[in-house]
Write a protein that holds these residues in place. Structure first.
Motif, PDB file in Angstrom:
ATOM      1  N   ALA A 184       0.836  -1.200   0.000  1.00  0.00           N
ATOM      2  CA  ALA A 184       0.000   0.000   0.000  1.00  0.00           C
ATOM      3  C   ALA A 184       0.871   1.250   0.000  1.00  0.00           C
ATOM      4  O   ALA A 184       0.577   2.226  -0.696  1.00  0.00           O
ATOM      5  N   GLN A 185       1.947   1.223   0.763  1.00  0.00           N
ATOM      6  CA  GLN A 185       2.854   2.377   0.798  1.00  0.00           C
ATOM      7  C   GLN A 185       3.514   2.573  -0.561  1.00  0.00           C
ATOM      8  O   GLN A 185       3.666   3.706  -1.026  1.00  0.00           O
ATOM      9  N   ALA A 186       3.876   1.492  -1.210  1.00  0.00           N
ATOM     10  CA  ALA A 186       4.491   1.601  -2.539  1.00  0.00           C
ATOM     11  C   ALA A 186       3.512   2.207  -3.534  1.00  0.00           C
ATOM     12  O   ALA A 186       3.899   3.044  -4.383  1.00  0.00           O
ATOM     13  N   ILE A 187       2.252   1.823  -3.458  1.00  0.00           N
ATOM     14  CA  ILE A 187       1.231   2.389  -4.351  1.00  0.00           C
ATOM     15  C   ILE A 187       1.077   3.888  -4.077  1.00  0.00           C
ATOM     16  O   ILE A 187       1.009   4.700  -5.011  1.00  0.00           O
ATOM     17  N   ARG A 188       1.028   4.282  -2.804  1.00  0.00           N
ATOM     18  CA  ARG A 188       0.912   5.705  -2.456  1.00  0.00           C
ATOM     19  C   ARG A 188       2.126   6.489  -2.961  1.00  0.00           C
ATOM     20  O   ARG A 188       1.993   7.577  -3.523  1.00  0.00           O
ATOM     21  N   ASP A 189       3.299   5.900  -2.752  1.00  0.00           N
ATOM     22  CA  ASP A 189       4.519   6.569  -3.207  1.00  0.00           C
ATOM     23  C   ASP A 189       4.511   6.755  -4.727  1.00  0.00           C
ATOM     24  O   ASP A 189       4.886   7.813  -5.242  1.00  0.00           O
ATOM     25  N   LYS A 190       4.089   5.726  -5.432  1.00  0.00           N
ATOM     26  CA  LYS A 190       4.034   5.804  -6.897  1.00  0.00           C
ATOM     27  C   LYS A 190       3.035   6.870  -7.340  1.00  0.00           C
ATOM     28  O   LYS A 190       3.300   7.645  -8.266  1.00  0.00           O
ATOM     29  N   ALA A 191       1.871   6.903  -6.659  1.00  0.00           N
ATOM     30  CA  ALA A 191       0.856   7.907  -7.010  1.00  0.00           C
ATOM     31  C   ALA A 191       1.382   9.305  -6.752  1.00  0.00           C
ATOM     32  O   ALA A 191       1.141  10.247  -7.541  1.00  0.00           O
ATOM     33  N   LEU A 192       2.118   9.511  -5.679  1.00  0.00           N
ATOM     34  CA  LEU A 192       2.713  10.831  -5.385  1.00  0.00           C
ATOM     35  C   LEU A 192       3.761  11.205  -6.430  1.00  0.00           C
ATOM     36  O   LEU A 192       3.827  12.354  -6.849  1.00  0.00           O
ATOM     37  N   ASP A 193       4.574  10.250  -6.803  1.00  0.00           N
ATOM     38  CA  ASP A 193       5.604  10.505  -7.820  1.00  0.00           C
ATOM     39  C   ASP A 193       4.962  10.909  -9.145  1.00  0.00           C
ATOM     40  O   ASP A 193       5.476  11.787  -9.844  1.00  0.00           O
ATOM     41  N   GLU A 194       3.856  10.237  -9.485  1.00  0.00           N
ATOM     42  CA  GLU A 194       3.189  10.548 -10.746  1.00  0.00           C
ATOM     43  C   GLU A 194       2.550  11.946 -10.702  1.00  0.00           C
ATOM     44  O   GLU A 194       2.459  12.628 -11.703  1.00  0.00           O
ATOM     45  N   LYS A 195       2.087  12.349  -9.529  1.00  0.00           N
ATOM     46  CA  LYS A 195       1.480  13.665  -9.354  1.00  0.00           C
ATOM     47  C   LYS A 195       2.515  14.783  -9.535  1.00  0.00           C
ATOM     48  O   LYS A 195       2.195  15.868 -10.005  1.00  0.00           O
ATOM     49  N   LEU A 196       3.694  14.506  -9.088  1.00  0.00           N
ATOM     50  CA  LEU A 196       4.746  15.534  -9.130  1.00  0.00           C
ATOM     51  C   LEU A 196       5.320  15.586 -10.482  1.00  0.00           C
ATOM     52  O   LEU A 196       5.566  16.131 -11.331  1.00  0.00           O
TER      53      LEU A 196
END
Length: 85
Positions: A73-85
């Motif tokens: 779940a943390q990896a998914i959140r991190d990936k979503a944040l990276d994509e947002k930036l």
């Protein structure tokens, strides 16, 4: 001591010996019953120990799944944040 008195003493001794043998047989029966109970309790204890070990292993497995799930779940959140930036 007369023959009759000797006979009565021997009869008394014989009766006492028979009483002791009966008591001994009764004690042996009680002892065997206690041994059976101990055997049954020992088996129950072993079964409970097996159940406890299984539950401990299952608990550890569930905990590892929770950790893996949290990491995923943390990896998914991190990936979503990276994509947002």
């Amino acid at each position: 001591m007369t023959k009759s008195e000797e006979f009565m003493m021997e009869l008394h001794d014989f009766k006492q010996i028979c009483d002791y043998e009966r008591q001994s047989a009764d004690y042996e029966k009680k002892w065997m019953e206690i041994e059976k109970q101990i055997g049954a309790l020992s088996l129950e204890i072993r079964e409970k120990e097996v159940q406890r070990r299984f539950l401990e292993e299952y608990r550890d497995y569930i905990e590892s799944l929770q950790i893996a799930s949290n990491d995923y779940a943390q990896a998914i959140r991190d990936k979503a944040l990276d994509e947002k930036l």
